[in-house]
Design an enzyme around this catalytic site. Sequence first.
Site, mmCIF file in Angstrom:
data_model
loop_
_atom_site.group_PDB
_atom_site.id
_atom_site.type_symbol
_atom_site.label_atom_id
_atom_site.label_comp_id
_atom_site.label_asym_id
_atom_site.label_seq_id
_atom_site.Cartn_x
_atom_site.Cartn_y
_atom_site.Cartn_z
ATOM 1 N N PHE A 135 3.139 17.118 17.690
ATOM 2 C CA PHE A 135 4.513 17.361 17.265
ATOM 3 C C PHE A 135 4.441 17.923 15.842
ATOM 4 C CE2 PHE A 135 8.771 15.418 16.079
ATOM 5 C CZ PHE A 135 9.513 16.113 17.017
ATOM 6 N N ASP A 211 0.185 8.596 18.259
ATOM 7 C CA ASP A 211 1.645 8.661 18.333
ATOM 8 C C ASP A 211 2.004 8.593 19.818
ATOM 9 O OD1 ASP A 211 4.342 9.347 18.472
ATOM 10 O OD2 ASP A 211 4.216 10.544 16.635
ATOM 11 N N TYR A 236 13.774 5.739 21.265
ATOM 12 C CA TYR A 236 14.992 6.377 21.802
ATOM 13 C C TYR A 236 14.695 7.370 22.924
ATOM 14 C CZ TYR A 236 13.712 9.779 18.123
ATOM 15 O OH TYR A 236 13.032 10.648 17.307
ATOM 16 N N LYS A 237 13.427 7.512 23.299
ATOM 17 C CA LYS A 237 13.074 8.435 24.381
ATOM 18 C C LYS A 237 13.074 7.638 25.694
ATOM 19 C CE LYS A 237 11.099 11.608 21.112
ATOM 20 N NZ LYS A 237 9.961 12.085 20.334
ATOM 21 N N ARG A 386 11.675 22.290 29.073
ATOM 22 C CA ARG A 386 11.096 20.977 29.405
ATOM 23 C C ARG A 386 12.023 20.237 30.341
ATOM 24 N NH1 ARG A 386 9.540 17.618 24.165
ATOM 25 N NH2 ARG A 386 11.803 17.744 23.968
HETATM 26 C C1 LIG Z 1 10.124 12.417 18.955
HETATM 27 C C2 LIG Z 1 8.889 12.395 18.140
HETATM 28 C C3 LIG Z 1 8.943 12.068 16.782
HETATM 29 C C4 LIG Z 1 10.257 11.831 16.108
HETATM 30 O O1 LIG Z 1 10.134 11.198 14.877
HETATM 31 P P1 LIG Z 1 11.435 10.683 14.129
HETATM 32 O O2 LIG Z 1 10.935 10.159 12.862
HETATM 33 O O3 LIG Z 1 12.112 9.689 15.014
HETATM 34 O O4 LIG Z 1 12.349 11.863 13.944
HETATM 35 C C5 LIG Z 1 7.741 12.012 16.083
HETATM 36 N N1 LIG Z 1 6.556 12.254 16.698
HETATM 37 C C6 LIG Z 1 6.487 12.590 18.002
HETATM 38 C C7 LIG Z 1 5.167 12.846 18.652
HETATM 39 C C8 LIG Z 1 7.657 12.670 18.760
HETATM 40 O O5 LIG Z 1 7.587 13.006 20.049
#
Ligand SMILES: *Cc1c(COP(=O)(O)O)cnc(C)c1O
Length: 426
Positions: A135, A211, A236-237, A386
């Site tokens: 990400f 992560d 939240y996912k 996606r």
């Molecule tokens: C969704 C996601 C994030 C989001 O991070 P936030 O701090 O909640 O904005 C970070 N890393 C990965 C790999 C993600 O998929």
Amino acid sequence: MSLDLGPHPDADGYGEALELDRNDPLAGFRDRFVIDDPEIVYLDGNSLGRLPRRTPGLVREVVERQWGRGLIRSWNDGWWELQLEIGDQLSPLIGASPGTVIISDSTSVNLHKLATAAVEGAPGRSKIVTDDLNFPSDVYVLAGIAETLGLELEVVSTGDNATAEQSVIAAIDEDTALVSLSHTAFKSGFTYDMTAVTSATHASGARVLWDLSHSVGAFPVDLESAGADLAVGCTYKYLNGGPGSPAFLFVRQDLQEELNNPIPAWWAHARPFDFDLDFEPASGIRRFHTGTTPILSLAPVAAGIADVADAGIDAIREKSIGLGEYLLRQWREHLVPLGFGLGSPLDPERRGSHVALTHDEAWPIARAMIELGKVIPDFRAPDSLRLGLAPLYVSYLDVHTAVQRMKEIVSTGAHTRYEGATSAVT
Ligand SMILES: *Cc1c(COP(=O)(O)O)cnc(C)c1O
């Protein structure tokens, strides 16, 4: 123009979808979610999960009774321990022991905290390794740490999902302090072999930080049997905790006293209410906390985790694979002739719970799917659509319907009017 929203009983794969839904042991879990408009096919649960039915009541209870009536007394009536308690509820989903997970801050902040702790705990080692499947925001965080601490960040070019592991492992050497990767890649859905990468990292004396944002709640993870050191992830996912719900962090038990929280705020103090001017770290996982827990957004995380735990992560994974394989059969039959490619691994063992389809006109197609087709995917530049297959509430019939609506949009050219569309969030 209006689109035939279906169902489409004459289209190939319809009977198969009905049969798969009939035999789906998780079919009943859909009723645990608020489904306001049954015509919408929601395929973005990998970005923001649906609202669990139990959540509004839970939030009302926290706001009206615990805050409204309990006032500050509620900190002693459960709020103070809530980040640990919900962390313990989450831990079996990621193969972590009690006392190794807390809910805290955002994923980005937790990544910053744990990555900094890891590199500061490895003096003499000068390199952080990540990859180009990560990400991008994670890469920004790691680059910021490298710049502040005078380290090198190596972003490994994987080129292809299939060779990502070898490329990353080849980059790990005696200078490496930390390897930080997304377990499931946000764009392609490629999933790393956690054990293989963790072992290779340890063989060089480095630590690994996973992560789990795109895995947790959809893909069984076994951090401790893989020997993983550190992990972070979103709630939240696939955990359906709600927009911006706080994230989690994991620190393996034996590292908790060894590593230091780079933001040693009062919630990480051994005796925060002594208000001593000197910092003394709390023992255990509490040491990695920062400031006051956002109780209103933390409370719903428990409801999201409970639904996943009730369904069972292995059953969820089985359905996730079933949905993905069904989608790929439908893609071959109906979408390949219209120019759709595959941006995800074909092998279900190496794929998380979303499937990326590629198309030269992916952006206007995504807009048309949402505006005309009532199918909600997301778009990732330059050419990925996606399709998130959240097993608790996506049915096989949803997948069939979505593919038929996509087919009609592209075969009639209905998407071309969205070529100039703009949107802040894609
Ligand atoms: C969704 C996601 C994030 C989001 O991070 P936030 O701090 O909640 O904005 C970070 N890393 C990965 C790999 C993600 O998929």
